[in-house]
Design a protein around this motif. Sequence first.
Motif, PDB file in Angstrom:
ATOM      1  N   GLU A 130       0.827  -1.213   0.000  1.00 41.43           N
ATOM      2  CA  GLU A 130       0.000   0.000   0.000  1.00 41.43           C
ATOM      3  C   GLU A 130       0.859   1.259   0.000  1.00 41.43           C
ATOM      4  O   GLU A 130       0.376   2.348  -0.317  1.00 41.43           O
ATOM      5  N   ARG A 131       2.126   1.111   0.353  1.00 44.98           N
ATOM      6  CA  ARG A 131       3.055   2.246   0.406  1.00 44.98           C
ATOM      7  C   ARG A 131       4.128   2.148  -0.668  1.00 44.98           C
ATOM      8  O   ARG A 131       5.155   2.803  -0.584  1.00 44.98           O
ATOM      9  N   GLY A 132       3.894   1.302  -1.651  1.00 42.85           N
ATOM     10  CA  GLY A 132       4.844   1.178  -2.755  1.00 42.85           C
ATOM     11  C   GLY A 132       5.903   0.113  -2.565  1.00 42.85           C
ATOM     12  O   GLY A 132       6.810  -0.021  -3.391  1.00 42.85           O
ATOM     13  N   GLY A 133       5.818  -0.660  -1.476  1.00 41.78           N
ATOM     14  CA  GLY A 133       6.787  -1.715  -1.220  1.00 41.78           C
ATOM     15  C   GLY A 133       6.447  -2.993  -1.959  1.00 41.78           C
ATOM     16  O   GLY A 133       5.423  -3.102  -2.635  1.00 41.78           O
ATOM     17  N   ALA A 134       7.312  -3.976  -1.791  1.00 40.38           N
ATOM     18  CA  ALA A 134       7.148  -5.257  -2.488  1.00 40.38           C
ATOM     19  C   ALA A 134       6.658  -6.364  -1.558  1.00 40.38           C
ATOM     20  O   ALA A 134       6.656  -7.534  -1.937  1.00 40.38           O
ATOM     21  N   GLY A 135       6.225  -6.009  -0.343  1.00 38.66           N
ATOM     22  CA  GLY A 135       5.813  -7.009   0.631  1.00 38.66           C
ATOM     23  C   GLY A 135       7.005  -7.532   1.420  1.00 38.66           C
ATOM     24  O   GLY A 135       8.140  -7.092   1.239  1.00 38.66           O
ATOM     25  N   GLY A 136       6.736  -8.482   2.289  1.00 37.53           N
ATOM     26  CA  GLY A 136       7.812  -9.033   3.098  1.00 37.53           C
ATOM     27  C   GLY A 136       7.282  -9.879   4.238  1.00 37.53           C
ATOM     28  O   GLY A 136       6.103 -10.243   4.276  1.00 37.53           O
ATOM     29  N   VAL A 137       8.173 -10.165   5.186  1.00 36.72           N
ATOM     30  CA  VAL A 137       7.843 -11.030   6.320  1.00 36.72           C
ATOM     31  C   VAL A 137       8.421 -10.427   7.598  1.00 36.72           C
ATOM     32  O   VAL A 137       9.549  -9.918   7.595  1.00 36.72           O
ATOM     33  N   ILE A 138       7.638 -10.515   8.665  1.00 34.88           N
ATOM     34  CA  ILE A 138       8.119 -10.133   9.995  1.00 34.88           C
ATOM     35  C   ILE A 138       8.001 -11.350  10.889  1.00 34.88           C
ATOM     36  O   ILE A 138       6.949 -12.014  10.916  1.00 34.88           O
ATOM     37  N   VAL A 139       9.083 -11.677  11.584  1.00 37.84           N
ATOM     38  CA  VAL A 139       9.062 -12.767  12.560  1.00 37.84           C
ATOM     39  C   VAL A 139       9.464 -12.189  13.915  1.00 37.84           C
ATOM     40  O   VAL A 139      10.560 -11.636  14.061  1.00 37.84           O
ATOM     41  N   PRO A 231       9.322 -18.861   1.398  1.00 35.23           N
ATOM     42  CA  PRO A 231       8.131 -19.119   0.584  1.00 35.23           C
ATOM     43  C   PRO A 231       7.409 -20.403   0.975  1.00 35.23           C
ATOM     44  O   PRO A 231       6.213 -20.550   0.690  1.00 35.23           O
ATOM     45  N   ALA A 232       8.099 -21.334   1.628  1.00 41.88           N
ATOM     46  CA  ALA A 232       7.452 -22.568   2.075  1.00 41.88           C
ATOM     47  C   ALA A 232       6.324 -22.291   3.063  1.00 41.88           C
ATOM     48  O   ALA A 232       5.409 -23.103   3.226  1.00 41.88           O
ATOM     49  N   ALA A 233       6.380 -21.139   3.738  1.00 41.48           N
ATOM     50  CA  ALA A 233       5.356 -20.751   4.714  1.00 41.48           C
ATOM     51  C   ALA A 233       4.443 -19.659   4.153  1.00 41.48           C
ATOM     52  O   ALA A 233       3.911 -18.850   4.912  1.00 41.48           O
ATOM     53  N   SER A 234       4.243 -19.651   2.850  1.00 37.94           N
ATOM     54  CA  SER A 234       3.523 -18.554   2.198  1.00 37.94           C
ATOM     55  C   SER A 234       2.066 -18.412   2.646  1.00 37.94           C
ATOM     56  O   SER A 234       1.473 -17.347   2.491  1.00 37.94           O
ATOM     57  N   TYR A 235       1.474 -19.484   3.215  1.00 36.13           N
ATOM     58  CA  TYR A 235       0.092 -19.412   3.684  1.00 36.13           C
ATOM     59  C   TYR A 235       0.018 -19.371   5.207  1.00 36.13           C
ATOM     60  O   TYR A 235      -1.016 -19.625   5.809  1.00 36.13           O
ATOM     61  N   VAL A 236       1.148 -19.026   5.837  1.00 32.87           N
ATOM     62  CA  VAL A 236       1.210 -18.993   7.297  1.00 32.87           C
ATOM     63  C   VAL A 236       1.369 -17.553   7.766  1.00 32.87           C
ATOM     64  O   VAL A 236       2.368 -16.898   7.468  1.00 32.87           O
ATOM     65  N   THR A 237       0.382 -17.055   8.496  1.00 33.68           N
ATOM     66  CA  THR A 237       0.489 -15.739   9.121  1.00 33.68           C
ATOM     67  C   THR A 237      -0.332 -15.737  10.396  1.00 33.68           C
ATOM     68  O   THR A 237      -1.329 -16.464  10.517  1.00 33.68           O
ATOM     69  N   GLY A 238       0.106 -14.964  11.389  1.00 33.36           N
ATOM     70  CA  GLY A 238      -0.555 -14.952  12.682  1.00 33.36           C
ATOM     71  C   GLY A 238      -0.239 -16.185  13.521  1.00 33.36           C
ATOM     72  O   GLY A 238      -0.913 -16.451  14.515  1.00 33.36           O
ATOM     73  N   CYS A 239       0.799 -16.914  13.147  1.00 33.13           N
ATOM     74  CA  CYS A 239       1.176 -18.152  13.847  1.00 33.13           C
ATOM     75  C   CYS A 239       2.102 -17.855  15.023  1.00 33.13           C
ATOM     76  O   CYS A 239       3.049 -17.084  14.899  1.00 33.13           O
TER      77      CYS A 239
END
Length: 247
Positions: A130-139, A231-239
């Motif tokens: 939404e801010r022009g980024g390419a996405g990412g992951v936070i752990v 990418p193996a965890a591409s459907y994992v969020t809020g875990c």
Amino acid sequence: MSDKPLFVITGGSRGIGAAIARRAAMTHPVVILYKNDALAAQGVVDEIETNAGKAWAIRADMGDEHALLDAFRQIDELGRIGVLVNNAGITGGTSRVADLDSDNLAKVFSVNVIGAFIATREAVRRMSTERGGAGGVIVNMSSGASVLGAPNVWVHYAATKGAMDTMTIGLSKELAQEGIRVNAVRPGVIDTELHQQRTADSLARFASTIPLGRMGTADEVAEAVVWLASPAASYVTGCLMDVRGGL
């Protein structure tokens, strides 16, 4: 400047953070944020580069917003953030709640919670589609203490990790449509300097309660973090992933 997205780890100079850095460097250029031990941080960088990886170390106090902002400006010069691991944390020492010092309590929350929020804010501003980024992951690095409470030892520390759990759940929903996955790892008794603050007898008693019968290793935690970032965890969020031997 790196062509590949950066894997940024706060508190990456030793223990679990260093293990994550070494493991992540197999697939990503790595940026380690550290507070004091420049020698240890550089040692991790040197080890990574000896093994054909790419890494940088940047000094930043997680309890100092201005230092964190400066660190992210330096990261911007290196490339695009693809992963942020909020690993830096302090226990504030062992204490019962009745004996807590308010200044020390404030410091623990400043580093473990506020610092993690600021680092996350800066990463989100750069990652969000939404801010022009390419996405990412936070752990986020939580702890089994957030579930067990750490009575008589670290209730204050456990409370900061409970905050990280809640942050993970809420932020994963907030950012799901902005290309960012957010997860947490909750280690148990891991053979690092953090648990060496306990007495040998206390640590032995605690370790004996673990169903798998032993302490975990930093490398085992690192594997979980890197998997969640992959990418193996591409459907994992809020875990909230427990890595604590069944405890």
